[in-house]
Design an enzyme around this catalytic site. Sequence first.
Site, PDB file in Angstrom:
ATOM      1  N   ASN A 104       0.812  -1.225   0.000  1.00  0.00           N
ATOM      2  CA  ASN A 104       0.000   0.000   0.000  1.00  0.00           C
ATOM      3  C   ASN A 104       0.843   1.272   0.000  1.00  0.00           C
ATOM      4  O   ASN A 104       0.448   2.291  -0.568  1.00  0.00           O
ATOM      5  CB  ASN A 104      -0.993  -0.004   1.169  1.00  0.00           C
ATOM      6  CG  ASN A 104      -0.314  -0.083   2.522  1.00  0.00           C
ATOM      7  OD1 ASN A 104       0.733  -0.704   2.670  1.00  0.00           O
ATOM      8  ND2 ASN A 104      -0.905   0.542   3.518  1.00  0.00           N
ATOM      9  N   CYS A 136      -2.978   1.735   6.807  1.00  0.00           N
ATOM     10  CA  CYS A 136      -3.114   1.160   8.147  1.00  0.00           C
ATOM     11  C   CYS A 136      -3.815   2.110   9.102  1.00  0.00           C
ATOM     12  O   CYS A 136      -4.484   1.670  10.038  1.00  0.00           O
ATOM     13  CB  CYS A 136      -1.734   0.793   8.699  1.00  0.00           C
ATOM     14  SG  CYS A 136      -0.877  -0.467   7.738  1.00  0.00           S
ATOM     15  N   GLU A 163       4.201  -3.808  12.677  1.00  0.00           N
ATOM     16  CA  GLU A 163       3.085  -2.857  12.572  1.00  0.00           C
ATOM     17  C   GLU A 163       1.991  -3.555  11.800  1.00  0.00           C
ATOM     18  O   GLU A 163       2.151  -3.847  10.616  1.00  0.00           O
ATOM     19  CB  GLU A 163       3.558  -1.569  11.889  1.00  0.00           C
ATOM     20  CG  GLU A 163       2.595  -0.407  12.072  1.00  0.00           C
ATOM     21  CD  GLU A 163       1.650  -0.259  10.905  1.00  0.00           C
ATOM     22  OE1 GLU A 163       0.520  -0.801  11.004  1.00  0.00           O
ATOM     23  OE2 GLU A 163       2.027   0.383   9.921  1.00  0.00           O
ATOM     24  N   GLU A 191       8.376   2.773  14.710  1.00  0.00           N
ATOM     25  CA  GLU A 191       9.085   3.393  13.601  1.00  0.00           C
ATOM     26  C   GLU A 191       8.921   4.901  13.755  1.00  0.00           C
ATOM     27  O   GLU A 191       8.141   5.366  14.572  1.00  0.00           O
ATOM     28  CB  GLU A 191       8.540   2.886  12.263  1.00  0.00           C
ATOM     29  CG  GLU A 191       8.798   1.392  12.093  1.00  0.00           C
ATOM     30  CD  GLU A 191       8.387   0.842  10.738  1.00  0.00           C
ATOM     31  OE1 GLU A 191       9.265   0.336  10.027  1.00  0.00           O
ATOM     32  OE2 GLU A 191       7.182   0.900  10.411  1.00  0.00           O
TER      33      GLU A 191
END
Length: 480
Positions: free
Chosen positions: A153, A283, A249, A459
């Site tokens: 994505n 996300c 994640e 991150e």
Amino acid sequence: MTLIRECTQYIDGRMSNDGVGEWIDVINPATGKVVARTPEAGTAVVERAVEAARRAWPGWRRTNPFERARFLHGIAAEIEKDERTIAAAITEEMGKPLAEALGEVRKLAKAFHYYAEEAVRVFGTTIPNEEDGFTSIIEREPVGVVAAIAPWNYPVELIGWKLAAALGAGCTIVVKPSEYTPSSAVALFRCLHAAGVPAGVANLVTGSRETGRLLVGHPDVDKVAFTGSQAAGEDIYRTVSGITSFSLELGGTCPIIVTKHANLERAVAGTLRRGFRNAGQICIAINRVYVHESVYASFVDALGSRAASLVVADGLLNERADVGPMATRAGVGKVERHVADARERGARVLSGGGRTGEAEGLFYSPTVLADCTPEMLVMHEETFGPVVGIAPFATLDEAIALANGTPSGLAAYAYTEDLRETFELGRALEFGSVAINNVDAGIMNAPYGGRKQSGIGYEHGHEGLEGYLHLKHLRVHHGA
């Protein structure tokens, strides 16, 4: 006739497809046509890549951090020079409009610039000893060889977060991009090569989930960095060899709360942007909306009208497109199941609700569902498509309970002009990131990560670099 690109692995400083026997077709989701072929890296190829990273690690970890920073700035400069080529590959392989793809590539370059600066700020500490003549020094050292798995994505930005932080910390790395979007990753690694990154420090292998399993299960991998679905994250947990460090994640069903004190115009605009950008395939996309009953009717009417006016088109042919095609047929199927489930359970469809465009393209109309209830799939599962569900609430406590009521905890949003509500929401929402009166939950210099089933580790920010370092206690007896 469209030229079909042939993607290449990048191992030990060389673009090569040595040892590759099988290939995967890469499809443009806007046209249904094959636009590239990418190798399916098997055991021998993965082994070669990890070996190259292991050989390069002793030299790279001892490279002066200011020198590593110069390499990272150099990579960013090469990305900036080649941004349109990389962006076009993103749009062609996963569908996001070209303007969004260009924005992604520019944020990729910023990530390398950012971690170039962070690389020279890895500080240690000294610890007092209760006995004279001793000094304790806490040092931070790179963890070793990293296996990085990135989704489709954001096919280069999500590689960049891992790659830039790992290299800045002094780790070496092997990256596997999604089999749906390999070309942009290959273009990124050409930038690394042009910047003169030493052989073996950064390596690229392409292939399906099986290639990813081979990589994360390799016994010479010291850390796994992964972005993707919860199911795939659980699969990685079962696949790794021995004791391995993780950062995962895993996405989430992100909520937004719109209180009676919200600026409705801004709340609608924010929901529109974060709900339908990248066709909802983010996300941190807004999946479910909770609106105070006093402003509910006004909000749903405005959002439905605005969503219906979005331009859905092939982002290469129409650079003014707001929403491109979805990236995969499986993704379209999930969206269709969620919308059908909501209809059957009594939701009102205010816009969209079905496929649009040419039959061979994976276009789905931006869809707004009103009068949703908690048992509807759209209100408790990650749709990962251009669909938002809306439900009314009576009290702030009720809204907070609904927002916190799923296993995910990546990001949440709220709109309110009331200061007390701002802090109450900020503290009560159980998510790694909470954005109030805006929908940008992540910025490069702040930590980004999930709670509950949305992952572990961080991150972005200095914390993103810390994830590639571990601590050493050096206790010296000097006698002074």
